[in-house]
Design an enzyme around this catalytic site. Structure first.
Site, short mmCIF file in Angstrom:
data_model
loop_
_atom_site.label_atom_id
_atom_site.label_comp_id
_atom_site.label_asym_id
_atom_site.label_seq_id
_atom_site.Cartn_x
_atom_site.Cartn_y
_atom_site.Cartn_z
N GLY A 161 0.84 -1.19 0.00
CA GLY A 161 0.00 0.00 0.00
C GLY A 161 0.87 1.24 0.00
O GLY A 161 2.05 1.17 0.36
N CYS B 58 5.90 -0.23 7.58
CA CYS B 58 5.56 0.96 6.79
C CYS B 58 6.77 1.35 5.96
O CYS B 58 7.90 1.37 6.48
CB CYS B 58 5.15 2.10 7.71
SG CYS B 58 4.70 3.61 6.83
N LEU B 59 6.53 1.68 4.71
CA LEU B 59 7.64 2.10 3.84
C LEU B 59 8.28 3.39 4.34
O LEU B 59 9.43 3.65 4.01
CB LEU B 59 7.14 2.27 2.40
CG LEU B 59 6.64 0.98 1.72
CD1 LEU B 59 5.97 1.28 0.39
CD2 LEU B 59 7.80 -0.01 1.53
N HIS C 290 -4.33 1.46 7.95
CA HIS C 290 -2.96 1.98 8.00
C HIS C 290 -2.80 3.12 6.99
O HIS C 290 -2.26 4.19 7.31
CB HIS C 290 -1.99 0.82 7.68
CG HIS C 290 -0.56 1.22 7.51
ND1 HIS C 290 0.43 0.82 8.37
CD2 HIS C 290 0.06 1.95 6.54
CE1 HIS C 290 1.59 1.32 7.96
NE2 HIS C 290 1.40 2.01 6.85
N GLU C 291 -3.30 2.92 5.77
CA GLU C 291 -3.19 3.95 4.72
C GLU C 291 -4.04 5.17 5.07
O GLU C 291 -3.61 6.30 4.86
CB GLU C 291 -3.62 3.40 3.36
CG GLU C 291 -2.86 2.20 2.84
CD GLU C 291 -1.36 2.34 2.90
OE1 GLU C 291 -0.86 3.47 2.90
OE2 GLU C 291 -0.68 1.30 2.97
N HIS D 202 -2.37 7.51 7.32
CA HIS D 202 -1.41 8.40 6.64
C HIS D 202 -2.10 9.70 6.19
O HIS D 202 -1.49 10.78 6.22
CB HIS D 202 -0.82 7.73 5.40
CG HIS D 202 0.34 6.81 5.68
ND1 HIS D 202 1.52 7.24 6.24
CD2 HIS D 202 0.51 5.48 5.45
CE1 HIS D 202 2.36 6.21 6.36
NE2 HIS D 202 1.77 5.13 5.89
N GLN E 120 3.05 10.00 1.30
CA GLN E 120 4.36 9.35 1.46
C GLN E 120 5.33 9.73 0.35
O GLN E 120 6.53 9.54 0.49
CB GLN E 120 4.21 7.82 1.53
CG GLN E 120 3.51 7.33 2.80
CD GLN E 120 3.37 5.82 2.81
OE1 GLN E 120 2.42 5.29 2.24
NE2 GLN E 120 4.32 5.14 3.42
O1 GNR Z 1 4.02 -2.56 2.56
C1 GNR Z 1 3.40 -2.42 3.62
N1 GNR Z 1 3.12 -3.51 4.36
C2 GNR Z 1 2.27 -3.49 5.46
C3 GNR Z 1 2.27 -4.59 6.28
C4 GNR Z 1 1.42 -4.64 7.36
C5 GNR Z 1 0.56 -3.59 7.60
C6 GNR Z 1 0.57 -2.49 6.79
C7 GNR Z 1 1.41 -2.44 5.71
S1 GNR Z 1 1.38 -1.06 4.67
C8 GNR Z 1 3.01 -1.07 4.07
C9 GNR Z 1 3.20 -0.03 3.01
C10 GNR Z 1 3.00 1.33 3.60
O2 GNR Z 1 3.79 1.87 4.32
N2 GNR Z 1 1.87 1.93 3.35
O3 GNR Z 1 1.60 3.12 3.87
NI NI Z 2 2.71 3.19 5.74
#
Ligand code: GNR
Ligand code: NI
Length: 176
Positions: free
Chosen positions: A50, A98-99, A140-141, A144, A55
């Site tokens: 995601g 999270c990236l 999670h997204e 952000h 980001q």
């Molecule tokens: O790549 C991602 N893997 C992930 C794993 C578990 C819960 C959430 C994520 S999202 C993350 C990519 C990201 O940072 N998206 O904002």
């Molecule tokens: Ni993230």
């Protein structure tokens, strides 16, 4: 002709740009679709499942996701102006990464089922029910979009330890 997609730089915490509240998209135009194309390319390249526009430094309410396994066909999802219209009461723990917080994984509890309303790649209004990893990823997204990172759900001690290590890592990279 295929559009020329660009892999953008992913902002790493701590960074004030990740704390910005993203603005709604007025209309899903070709310009917005080009941004979504770049986001998907950037996400696949990372690789991640995601990515929120903020980001890559664009504070608009746009998310791309793809939860397909490597042995499956890609299943890109584009969510513009997403809203959670229903969330279940049950909290489910999931190991999140999270990236923008590279190399750290921590358990976060979130509602296990959510129903969303959003605009798709064509600007059509859609609804979707999400559970399991999709529910976790969507929430999670959407965090952000509010300037919230998964580390904001941890204890202050755990969060500050992670952010301190990321700061140290940035200094190392600057001096390299
Ligand atoms: O790549 C991602 N893997 C992930 C794993 C578990 C819960 C959430 C994520 S999202 C993350 C990519 C990201 O940072 N998206 O904002
Ligand atoms: Ni993230």
């Amino acid at each position: 002709m295929f559009p020329a997609m660009t892999i953008r730089n992913i902002i790493v915490a701590p960074d004030p740009r990740l704390k910005v509240i993203s603005k709604p998209v007025d209309a899903v135009t070709d310009e917005m679709r080009a941004l979504m194309d770049d986001m998907l390319e950037t996400m696949y390249d990372a690789p991640g499942i995601g990515l929120a526009a903020v980001q890559i430094g664009v504070p608009l309410r746009i998310i791309v996701m793809d939860l397909a396994r490597e042995d499956e066909e890609p299943q890109p999802l584009y969510l513009v102006n997403p809203e959670i219209i229903e969330a279940s009461g049950d909290l489910v723990p999931y190991d999140e990464g999270c990236l923008s917080v590279p190399d750290f994984y921590e358990t976060v509890e979130r509602p296990g089922h959510v129903t969303l309303r959003y605009l798709d790649y064509q600007g059509e209004i859609r609804e979707m029910k999400a559970d399991e990893m999709l529910a976790t990823c969507v929430q999670h997204e959407m965090d952000h979009l509010e300037g919230i990172l998964f580390v904001d759900h941890l204890t202050r001690l755990r969060r500050s330890m992670i952010l301190r290590k990321l700061t140290k890592q940035k200094r190392l990279e600057e001096s390299a």
